[in-house]
Design an enzyme around this catalytic site. Structure first.
Site, PDB file in Angstrom:
ATOM      1  N   GLY A  12       1.879  -4.313  -1.187  1.00  0.00           N
ATOM      2  CA  GLY A  12       2.938  -5.201  -0.740  1.00  0.00           C
ATOM      3  C   GLY A  12       2.395  -6.311   0.141  1.00  0.00           C
ATOM      4  O   GLY A  12       1.194  -6.364   0.448  1.00  0.00           O
ATOM      5  N   ASP A  13       3.269  -7.234   0.530  1.00  0.00           N
ATOM      6  CA  ASP A  13       2.911  -8.345   1.417  1.00  0.00           C
ATOM      7  C   ASP A  13       1.864  -9.269   0.798  1.00  0.00           C
ATOM      8  O   ASP A  13       1.109  -9.925   1.515  1.00  0.00           O
ATOM      9  CB  ASP A  13       2.401  -7.831   2.777  1.00  0.00           C
ATOM     10  CG  ASP A  13       3.363  -6.887   3.454  1.00  0.00           C
ATOM     11  OD1 ASP A  13       4.537  -7.255   3.598  1.00  0.00           O
ATOM     12  OD2 ASP A  13       2.956  -5.762   3.827  1.00  0.00           O
ATOM     13  N   LYS A  16       4.363 -12.557  -2.715  1.00  0.00           N
ATOM     14  CA  LYS A  16       5.187 -12.666  -3.924  1.00  0.00           C
ATOM     15  C   LYS A  16       6.285 -13.705  -3.773  1.00  0.00           C
ATOM     16  O   LYS A  16       6.626 -14.402  -4.727  1.00  0.00           O
ATOM     17  CB  LYS A  16       5.819 -11.305  -4.253  1.00  0.00           C
ATOM     18  CG  LYS A  16       4.822 -10.214  -4.597  1.00  0.00           C
ATOM     19  CD  LYS A  16       5.518  -8.919  -4.947  1.00  0.00           C
ATOM     20  CE  LYS A  16       6.246  -8.291  -3.777  1.00  0.00           C
ATOM     21  NZ  LYS A  16       5.358  -7.931  -2.642  1.00  0.00           N
ATOM     22  N   ALA A  39      11.683  -4.753   2.378  1.00  0.00           N
ATOM     23  CA  ALA A  39      10.836  -5.789   1.799  1.00  0.00           C
ATOM     24  C   ALA A  39      11.003  -7.069   2.608  1.00  0.00           C
ATOM     25  O   ALA A  39      12.081  -7.356   3.122  1.00  0.00           O
ATOM     26  CB  ALA A  39      11.221  -6.029   0.344  1.00  0.00           C
ATOM     27  N   GLY A  40       9.951  -7.856   2.692  1.00  0.00           N
ATOM     28  CA  GLY A  40      10.025  -9.131   3.389  1.00  0.00           C
ATOM     29  C   GLY A  40       9.280 -10.204   2.628  1.00  0.00           C
ATOM     30  O   GLY A  40       8.097 -10.046   2.333  1.00  0.00           O
ATOM     31  N   HIS A  41       9.982 -11.279   2.252  1.00  0.00           N
ATOM     32  CA  HIS A  41       9.354 -12.390   1.559  1.00  0.00           C
ATOM     33  C   HIS A  41       9.519 -13.648   2.412  1.00  0.00           C
ATOM     34  O   HIS A  41      10.615 -13.947   2.876  1.00  0.00           O
ATOM     35  CB  HIS A  41       9.989 -12.613   0.192  1.00  0.00           C
ATOM     36  CG  HIS A  41       9.728 -11.501  -0.777  1.00  0.00           C
ATOM     37  ND1 HIS A  41      10.393 -11.369  -1.968  1.00  0.00           N
ATOM     38  CD2 HIS A  41       8.862 -10.471  -0.727  1.00  0.00           C
ATOM     39  CE1 HIS A  41       9.942 -10.307  -2.613  1.00  0.00           C
ATOM     40  NE2 HIS A  41       9.024  -9.737  -1.868  1.00  0.00           N
ATOM     41  N   THR A  42       8.427 -14.361   2.637  1.00  0.00           N
ATOM     42  CA  THR A  42       8.450 -15.582   3.431  1.00  0.00           C
ATOM     43  C   THR A  42       8.225 -16.774   2.517  1.00  0.00           C
ATOM     44  O   THR A  42       7.250 -16.818   1.772  1.00  0.00           O
ATOM     45  CB  THR A  42       7.366 -15.552   4.521  1.00  0.00           C
ATOM     46  OG1 THR A  42       7.580 -14.407   5.363  1.00  0.00           O
ATOM     47  CG2 THR A  42       7.414 -16.803   5.373  1.00  0.00           C
ATOM     48  N   GLN A 225       7.774  -4.718  -2.329  1.00  0.00           N
ATOM     49  CA  GLN A 225       6.586  -3.927  -1.999  1.00  0.00           C
ATOM     50  C   GLN A 225       5.476  -4.203  -3.028  1.00  0.00           C
ATOM     51  O   GLN A 225       5.326  -5.333  -3.455  1.00  0.00           O
ATOM     52  CB  GLN A 225       6.924  -2.437  -1.909  1.00  0.00           C
ATOM     53  CG  GLN A 225       7.719  -2.041  -0.681  1.00  0.00           C
ATOM     54  CD  GLN A 225       9.206  -2.201  -0.864  1.00  0.00           C
ATOM     55  OE1 GLN A 225       9.747  -1.907  -1.904  1.00  0.00           O
ATOM     56  NE2 GLN A 225       9.883  -2.670   0.162  1.00  0.00           N
ATOM     57  N   VAL A 419      -3.685 -21.977  -1.623  1.00  0.00           N
ATOM     58  CA  VAL A 419      -4.686 -22.406  -0.631  1.00  0.00           C
ATOM     59  C   VAL A 419      -4.012 -22.791   0.681  1.00  0.00           C
ATOM     60  O   VAL A 419      -4.549 -23.562   1.474  1.00  0.00           O
ATOM     61  CB  VAL A 419      -5.522 -23.588  -1.174  1.00  0.00           C
ATOM     62  CG1 VAL A 419      -6.431 -23.132  -2.303  1.00  0.00           C
ATOM     63  CG2 VAL A 419      -4.624 -24.737  -1.642  1.00  0.00           C
TER      64      VAL A 419
END
Length: 430
Positions: A12-13, A16, A39-42, A225, A419
Site C-alpha cells: 500500500g501507499d 495509486k 486507505a489514504g490517497h493523496t 492498500q 518524478v
C-alpha cells in the site's frame, strides 16, 4: 471500452491515487472496490492537496462519476466529512457524481471500539491496525449480522438496526474485553441523521457500471492498500481485512470477467510499509531517512490515514514478481523516482538466500519471510534533479538503467514514471 484495474503492488501507499487521477482524465467512471477509510490517497491538483480515504481519486475530474462499490466498508461520518472538505475546495460532490452501492457495508462506532479492544488484547502480538473498525465491520459482514448502505433509504428503521448492532457488540466489549459500553441510542440517532444525508447517493452501482461498460465507457477500478496486504495473498496475519488484488475488483464491483483491460501495478522505486510484519529489505540508516523524508511535505513517507512514519527499504524484486503473478499485471507505474536523487548507489533485492539456496520466486507466498535474506545488486545513483523531466530520454543515464533493470527483472513493462508529486510530473514510456 474496458475495465482498467489499478492495483498497489507493494504494502500500500504506493501512490495509486495520483495514478488514478492521471488516468481518470480519460475515464467516465472511477470506482473503489475494497477496503474502507483505512486507505489514504493523496492527490495534488492546481496547488491543492486532496487527502481522500473513501471517495475515488477521480472525483477531482469534473467529467468523472465516482462509485463506492459493494466490496467497500463505509464509515458514514468519514464519508460525510470527506464530502464536506471536497466541497469547500470547490469540488462538486452530489448524487450525480458519487454513487454508493446499496450492498456496501456500514462501519459504526461499535466497530471502532471493538477494533481498539481487540488490538489491545493482542498485546505484543498486535497487528498494527489503523483502528478504523475495518476488520470488525468485515467480520459482521461475513457473520451476516452487518448493516448495508441500502438500509439507509429507510432512516428510522436503519436507526433501530444500528441500535441493535451496538447493543450486541456492547456485550463483547464488556464481557470479553472489559471495555466500557457505548450509548446505543445516541449512536442510532446520529446514524439516522447520516442516513437522511446519504440516502440519495445510494444506487445499484453494479448495474450502473455494467451498462457503462456495455456502452463502451472507460471504467477505472481503484484498489485500496496493496497486494502484500491482501487477506488471502499477503503477509498474513499482518494484512488488511479485504482482498486488495486485481481479481477482487470484479467481485467488489459486481462486474463480469469479460470486461477487463489493463491491469496496472503501482510500485514505488523503493519499498515501504506501515505497521507490523515482515520486511526483508528494511533499512535503519541515513539512507532510510533520505527515502522517508522529513515529514514536512504531504508526499513524504508518513501514512495518509495514520500519520505514522513508514518503514522504508530497497526495492524487493521477489515480492514484485509475486505481485505481477497474483494480479496478472500488464504494466507497471513506477512512482517517486525523484526521491532516489542524491544517493550515490542504489540497491535492488533481486533474490533471497535461504540457507545457501538462491530463491527468485516465493515457494509458499509471502506469509513467512523470516527464513529469507535479501540478495542485492548495486547500481550507480545520480545527482540531477528530476522534477522538470517529462520524457524518458531526458532522464540521467543511471535513472534509465534503473528503470530498465526493473523491467528486465520482472518481465513487465514500466509505462508510467512519476518524478514528483504534481499532476504533470509524470513520464509516459511507450
Amino acid at each position: 471500452m474496458p475495465l482498467d484495474i489499478i492495483i498497489g503492488a507493494q504494502w500500500g501507499d504506493e501512490g495509486k491515487g495520483r495514478i488514478v487521477d492521471l488516468l481518470a482524465k480519460h475515464a467516465r467512471y472511477s470506482a473503489r472496490f475494497s477496503g474502507g477509510d483505512n486507505a489514504g490517497h493523496t492527490v495534488a491538483v492546481a496547488g491543492q492537496t486532496h487527502r481522500l480515504h473513501l471517495i475515488p481519486s477521480g472525483i477531482v475530474h469534473e467529467h468523472t462519476t465516482c462509485v463506492i462499490g459493494n466490496g467497500v466498508v463505509v464509515n458514514p461520518e468519514t464519508l460525510l466529512d470527506e464530502i464536506a472538505r471536497l466541497r469547500v475546495a470547490g469540488v462538486v460532490v452530489d448524487p450525480g457524481r458519487l454513487r454508493i452501492s446499496y450492498a456496501a457495508h456500514v462501519i459504526t462506532p461499535a466497530h471502532l471500539a471493538l477494533d481498539a479492544a481487540q488490538e489491545k488484547a493482542r498485546g505484543a502480538g498486535a497487528i498494527g491496525t489503523t483502528l478504523r473498525g475495518i476488520g470488525p465491520a468485515y467480520t459482521s459482514k461475513v457473520a451476516r449480522s452487518g448493516l448495508r448502505m441500502g438500509e439507509m433509504m429507510e432512516p428510522s428503521r436503519f436507526g433501530e438496526r444500528v441500535a441493535a448492532q451496538v447493543e450486541s457488540i456492547n456485550e463483547l466489549l464488556v464481557n470479553i474485553y472489559g471495555a466500557q459500553p457505548l450509548n446505543a441510542q445516541e449512536i442510532a440517532a446520529a446514524y439516522e441523521k447520516h442516513a437522511k444525508e446519504l440516502g440519495a447517493f445510494i444506487a445499484d452501482t453494479a448495474g450502473l457500471l455494467q451498462r457503462a461498460l456495455e456502452g463502451q465507457a472507460l471504467v477505472l477500478a481503484e484498489g485500496a492498500q496493496g497486494t502484500l496486504l491482501d487477506l488471502d495473498h499477503g503477509t498474513y496475519p499482518y494484512v488488511t481485512s479485504s482482498n486488495a488484488t486485481a481479481p477482487a475488483a470484479l467481485s467488489g464491483l459486481g462486474i463480469g470477467l469479460g470486461f477487463t483491460g489493463r491491469v496496472i501495478g503501482v510500485t514505488k522505486c523503493f519499498q515501504t510499509r506501515v505497521g507490523e510484519g515482515p520486511f526483508p529489505t528494511e533499512l535503519d540508516s541515513p539512507t532510510a531517512d533520505h527515502l522517508r523524508g522529513s515529514g514536512e511535505n504531504p508526499w513524504d513517507e508518513y501514512g495518509t490515514t495514520t500519520g505514522r512514519p513508514r518503514r522504508v527499504g530497497w526495492l524487493d524484486i521477489p515480492l514484485l514478481r509475486y505481485a505481477v503473478s497474483v494480479n496478472g499485471l500488464t504494466e507497471i507505474a513506477l512512482t517517486k523516482l525523484d526521491v532516489l536523487t542524491g544517493l550515490p548507489a542504489l540497491s535492488i533485492c533481486t533474490a533471497y538466500d535461504r540457507q545457501g539456496e538462491r530463491i527468485h520466486r516465493l515457494p509458499m507466498g509471502p506469509a513467512d519471510l523470516a527464513p529469507f535474506r535479501p540478495v542485492y545488486e548495486t547500481l550507480p545513483g545520480w545527482e540531477e534533479d528530476l522534477w522538470d523531466v517529462r520524457s524518458f530520454d531526458q532522464l540521467p543515464d543511471q535513472a534509465c538503467d534503473y528503470i530498465l533493470r526493473i523491467e528486465d527483472l520482472v518481465e513487465v513493462p514500466v509505462r508510467i514514471v512519476s518524478v514528483g508529486p504534481g499532476r504533470d510530473q509524470v513520464i509516459h514510456i511507450d
